[in-house]
Design an enzyme around this catalytic site. Structure first.
Site, PDB file in Angstrom:
ATOM      1  N   LYS A 154       0.873  -1.172   0.000  1.00 22.54           N
ATOM      2  CA  LYS A 154       0.000   0.000   0.000  1.00 22.54           C
ATOM      3  C   LYS A 154       0.911   1.222   0.000  1.00 22.54           C
ATOM      4  O   LYS A 154       1.398   1.649   1.032  1.00 22.54           O
ATOM      5  CB  LYS A 154      -0.873  -0.025   1.278  1.00 22.54           C
ATOM      6  CG  LYS A 154      -2.213   0.660   1.168  1.00 22.54           C
ATOM      7  CD  LYS A 154      -2.150   2.144   0.834  1.00 22.54           C
ATOM      8  CE  LYS A 154      -1.751   3.005   1.993  1.00 22.54           C
ATOM      9  NZ  LYS A 154      -1.499   4.409   1.590  1.00 22.54           N
ATOM     10  N   GLU A 229       9.640   1.665  10.773  1.00 22.32           N
ATOM     11  CA  GLU A 229      10.714   2.639  10.496  1.00 22.32           C
ATOM     12  C   GLU A 229      10.048   4.003  10.547  1.00 22.32           C
ATOM     13  O   GLU A 229       9.249   4.334   9.668  1.00 22.32           O
ATOM     14  CB  GLU A 229      11.316   2.415   9.105  1.00 22.32           C
ATOM     15  CG  GLU A 229      11.924   1.050   8.877  1.00 22.32           C
ATOM     16  CD  GLU A 229      13.217   0.827   9.633  1.00 22.32           C
ATOM     17  OE1 GLU A 229      13.747   1.795  10.222  1.00 22.32           O
ATOM     18  OE2 GLU A 229      13.689  -0.313   9.648  1.00 22.32           O
ATOM     19  N   CYS A 263      13.929  10.814   6.507  1.00 22.86           N
ATOM     20  CA  CYS A 263      13.890  10.426   7.923  1.00 22.86           C
ATOM     21  C   CYS A 263      15.279  10.499   8.537  1.00 22.86           C
ATOM     22  O   CYS A 263      15.410  10.625   9.745  1.00 22.86           O
ATOM     23  CB  CYS A 263      13.313   9.023   8.056  1.00 22.86           C
ATOM     24  SG  CYS A 263      14.119   7.861   6.963  1.00 22.86           S
ATOM     25  N   GLU A 356      10.529  16.758  14.349  1.00 24.44           N
ATOM     26  CA  GLU A 356      10.965  16.421  12.994  1.00 24.44           C
ATOM     27  C   GLU A 356      10.277  17.410  12.048  1.00 24.44           C
ATOM     28  O   GLU A 356       9.047  17.435  11.959  1.00 24.44           O
ATOM     29  CB  GLU A 356      10.551  14.988  12.640  1.00 24.44           C
ATOM     30  CG  GLU A 356      11.000  14.591  11.256  1.00 24.44           C
ATOM     31  CD  GLU A 356      10.587  13.169  10.877  1.00 24.44           C
ATOM     32  OE1 GLU A 356       9.427  12.803  11.108  1.00 24.44           O
ATOM     33  OE2 GLU A 356      11.434  12.439  10.331  1.00 24.44           O
TER      34      GLU A 356
HETATM   35  P1  NAD Z   1       2.502   8.748   7.170  1.00 30.16           P
HETATM   36  O1  NAD Z   1       2.718   8.053   8.466  1.00 30.16           O
HETATM   37  O2  NAD Z   1       1.506   9.815   7.104  1.00 30.16           O
HETATM   38  O3  NAD Z   1       2.108   7.705   6.037  1.00 30.16           O
HETATM   39  C1  NAD Z   1       2.883   6.557   5.754  1.00 30.16           C
HETATM   40  C2  NAD Z   1       1.984   5.498   5.143  1.00 30.16           C
HETATM   41  O4  NAD Z   1       1.025   5.090   6.115  1.00 30.16           O
HETATM   42  C3  NAD Z   1       1.185   5.976   3.928  1.00 30.16           C
HETATM   43  O5  NAD Z   1       1.115   4.930   2.979  1.00 30.16           O
HETATM   44  C4  NAD Z   1      -0.181   6.248   4.524  1.00 30.16           C
HETATM   45  O6  NAD Z   1      -1.213   6.139   3.575  1.00 30.16           O
HETATM   46  C5  NAD Z   1      -0.282   5.152   5.560  1.00 30.16           C
HETATM   47  N1  NAD Z   1      -1.235   5.411   6.654  1.00 30.16           N
HETATM   48  C6  NAD Z   1      -1.691   6.608   7.092  1.00 30.16           C
HETATM   49  N2  NAD Z   1      -2.590   6.425   8.089  1.00 30.16           N
HETATM   50  C7  NAD Z   1      -2.686   5.091   8.290  1.00 30.16           C
HETATM   51  C8  NAD Z   1      -3.425   4.276   9.195  1.00 30.16           C
HETATM   52  N3  NAD Z   1      -4.246   4.807  10.097  1.00 30.16           N
HETATM   53  N4  NAD Z   1      -3.281   2.943   9.136  1.00 30.16           N
HETATM   54  C9  NAD Z   1      -2.427   2.379   8.242  1.00 30.16           C
HETATM   55  N5  NAD Z   1      -1.707   3.098   7.357  1.00 30.16           N
HETATM   56  C10 NAD Z   1      -1.819   4.434   7.377  1.00 30.16           C
HETATM   57  O7  NAD Z   1       3.963   9.229   6.755  1.00 30.16           O
HETATM   58  P2  NAD Z   1       4.363  10.077   5.483  1.00 30.16           P
HETATM   59  O8  NAD Z   1       3.890  11.460   5.736  1.00 30.16           O
HETATM   60  O9  NAD Z   1       3.987   9.381   4.221  1.00 30.16           O
HETATM   61  O10 NAD Z   1       5.952  10.012   5.570  1.00 30.16           O
HETATM   62  C11 NAD Z   1       6.674  10.850   6.383  1.00 30.16           C
HETATM   63  C12 NAD Z   1       7.158  10.162   7.642  1.00 30.16           C
HETATM   64  O11 NAD Z   1       7.826   8.947   7.308  1.00 30.16           O
HETATM   65  C13 NAD Z   1       8.167  10.967   8.406  1.00 30.16           C
HETATM   66  O12 NAD Z   1       7.864  10.979   9.773  1.00 30.16           O
HETATM   67  C14 NAD Z   1       9.483  10.225   8.187  1.00 30.16           C
HETATM   68  O13 NAD Z   1      10.437  10.407   9.156  1.00 30.16           O
HETATM   69  C15 NAD Z   1       9.029   8.839   8.072  1.00 30.16           C
HETATM   70  N6  NAD Z   1       9.999   8.050   7.353  1.00 30.16           N
HETATM   71  C16 NAD Z   1      10.760   7.154   8.037  1.00 30.16           C
HETATM   72  C17 NAD Z   1      11.719   6.419   7.385  1.00 30.16           C
HETATM   73  C18 NAD Z   1      12.554   5.417   8.113  1.00 30.16           C
HETATM   74  O14 NAD Z   1      13.087   4.546   7.471  1.00 30.16           O
HETATM   75  N7  NAD Z   1      12.668   5.493   9.411  1.00 30.16           N
HETATM   76  C19 NAD Z   1      11.905   6.577   6.021  1.00 30.16           C
HETATM   77  C20 NAD Z   1      11.110   7.499   5.341  1.00 30.16           C
HETATM   78  C21 NAD Z   1      10.153   8.224   6.031  1.00 30.16           C
END
Ligand code: NAD
Length: 453
Positions: A154, A229, A263, A356
């Site tokens: 997804k 992550e 991240c 962040e």
């Molecule tokens: P997000 O948490 O908003 O979304 C990530 C994914 O989760 C998307 O596919 C989204 O549709 C899905 N999602 C949202 N709500 C959900 C729910 N209730 N249940 C299940 N899935 C759900 O994050 P984002 O805005 O897409 O990405 C940014 C964040 O990702 C930042 O905090 C960043 O630090 C983190 N990030 C971490 C890493 C790592 O490896 N640690 C790498 C890249 C990004």
């Protein structure tokens, strides 16, 4: 079926419209993955390895097309997108070596022979963010498929395009139907359904700490395996005895690469007090030289932010009166632009240091001595990555060991390699991706005892 409009952040125009999945589509994808599981799991290890090698070759043949799509959809510089797609190819080549190396142990016991085998988990749900769309998906797909799992991916609703292309390429490369399933749609519907689905054995998630928390809670109901992550607020620790020029040259892209939406962004630059003026002078030159603009221009180093909402959120960290020490350039006109910005000096309890930002804003915090550097670096709920810059090797190792983070680099700001483990301490998550360790996250260990009388 409803559609999802995918926007190009550099132009604010609709790039493509794709089907918008919901609960029904997730359920159908899980059912397809479940029926494909026995054949994929039972394929001989060498045949599974060959399938992954064919997939890597098919991706490599489409590298330019995938890079262009990723650059346009995520707003990232085309050169960076090419590098990311090359990593995607490498990830599948690396994990093609895994099916024949999923080794177990033999254990001395009384009355027989005990040994362990590694078995796939089953159907695995992969939920990924928009900042490195196909790359982060590949970090999960590679080890999951190598270990004999089938998957439902997804992708983030803002950037589903390369994941959808990937599903086609997997079929073209000969992976059986149902092994890789991709459903684009809202996280609160599609992601949440994957998390609660009784036939999904594990969720591998990359995204925000807030959503990660809700996924861990939701997965608890069916005791699903979870790897997370999550966010970061990494420290870039620069000691006065470092090669200051090199540290200052490297610091901008460590925060402003991918427009800060990384991240691992080293968004807290901790600088030893006695070197602050010299470092800031060199940093200013480096930030002003950054080329911010059209992601499709070969010379661009930083593109736009992913959305207007992200730009507003980033702007809130630079209110009127903020200590803006350096400000780079950004284009006018359409596109979610934000100029690279360095705040200095910033107090350790300022929002810009604690949260962040996920955008091109760096906070410089001066420190005095090694102990204070480590204390400041650890003064965060996160623990993903970090850097130490010094010419004193013993100090570098002491500080690297002292920082509570999963990935540290010395005299470098890099975090990610295909063959080394990647993941966080503290609220940056749990589990490790990449390297040999990732296979632990996609297999169960089974212990078998054979009585010999
Ligand atoms: P997000 O948490 O908003 O979304 C990530 C994914 O989760 C998307 O596919 C989204 O549709 C899905 N999602 C949202 N709500 C959900 C729910 N209730 N249940 C299940 N899935 C759900 O994050 P984002 O805005 O897409 O990405 C940014 C964040 O990702 C930042 O905090 C960043 O630090 C983190 N990030 C971490 C890493 C790592 O490896 N640690 C790498 C890249 C990004």
């Amino acid at each position: 079926m409803a559609t999802l409009e995918v926007i190009e952040p550099a132009t604010e125009r609709v790039l493509e419209k794709v089907p918008r999945g919901g609960v029904e589509e997730i359920d159908a994808a899980v059912a397809a993955a479940r029926s494909a599981l026995p054949a994929w799991r039972d394929l001989s290890p060498s045949d599974r390895a060959q399938a992954l090698m064919r997939l890597a070759a098919a991706l490599e043949a489409r590298l330019e097309e995938l890079a262009l799509l990723e650059a346009r959809n995520a707003g990232k510089p085309i050169g960076d997108a090419r590098g990311e797609m090359a990593m995607v190819v490498d990830v599948f080549r690396y994990y093609a070596g895994a099916p024949e190396r999923l080794l177990g142990d033999t254990i001395p016991v009384a009355g027989g022979q005990a040994f362990t085998v590694r078995e796939p988990l089953g159907v695995v749900g992969l939920i990924t963010p928009w900042n490195f769309p196909l790359t982060i998906a590949a970090w999960k797909l590679g080890p999951a498929l190598a270990a004999g799992n089938t998957v439902v991916l997804k992708p983030a609703e803002l950037t589903p395009l390369t994941a959808l292309r990937f599903a086609d390429i997997a079929l073209e490369a000969g992976l059986p139907e149902g092994v890789v399933n991709v459903v684009a749609g809202p996280g609160s519907v599609c992601g949440a359904r994957l998390v609660e689905h009784p036939d999904v054995a594990k969720i591998a998630f990359t995204g925000s700490t807030e959503v990660g928390r809700s996924i861990a809670a939701g997965a608890a109901r069916t005791i699903k395996r979870v790897t997370l992550e999550l966010g970061g607020k990494s420290a870039n620790v620069v000691f006065a005895d470092a090669d200051l020029e090199a540290a200052a040259q490297a610091a901008p892209l460590a925060v402003f690469g991918n427009a800060g939406q990384d991240c691992c962004a080293r968004s807290r630059i901790l600088v030893e007090h006695s070197a602050l003026d010299r470092f800031m002078e060199a940093l200013e030159e480096a930030v002003e030289a950054l080329r911010v603009g059209d992601p499709l221009d070969e010379s661009t180093q930083m593109g736009p932010l992913i959305s207007a909402a992200r730009r507003d959120a980033v702007a809130s960290y630079v209110p009127a009166g903020a200590p803006v020490a350096i400000r780079g350039s950004a284009p006018d006109g359409p596109g979610y632009w934000f100029a690279p910005t360095v705040l200095c000096p910033v107090a350790p309890d300022d929002r810009a240091v604690r949260e962040e930002i996920f955008g091109p804003v760096a906070a410089v915090v001066p420190f005095r001595g090694e102990a204070e550097a480590v204390a400041l670096a650890n003064d965060t709920i996160y623990g993903l990555s970090g850097s130490v810059w010094t010419r004193d090797g013993a100090k570098a190792l002491r500080v690297a060991r002292g920082i509570e983070a999963g990935v540290l680099s010395i005299n470098s700001n890099t975090s990610v390699r295909v063959s080394t483990p990647f993941g966080g301490f503290k609220q940056s998550g749990y589990g490790r991706e990449l390297g040999p360790h990732a296979l632990d996250a996609y297999t169960e260990v089974k212990s078998i005892f054979y009585a010999t009388g």
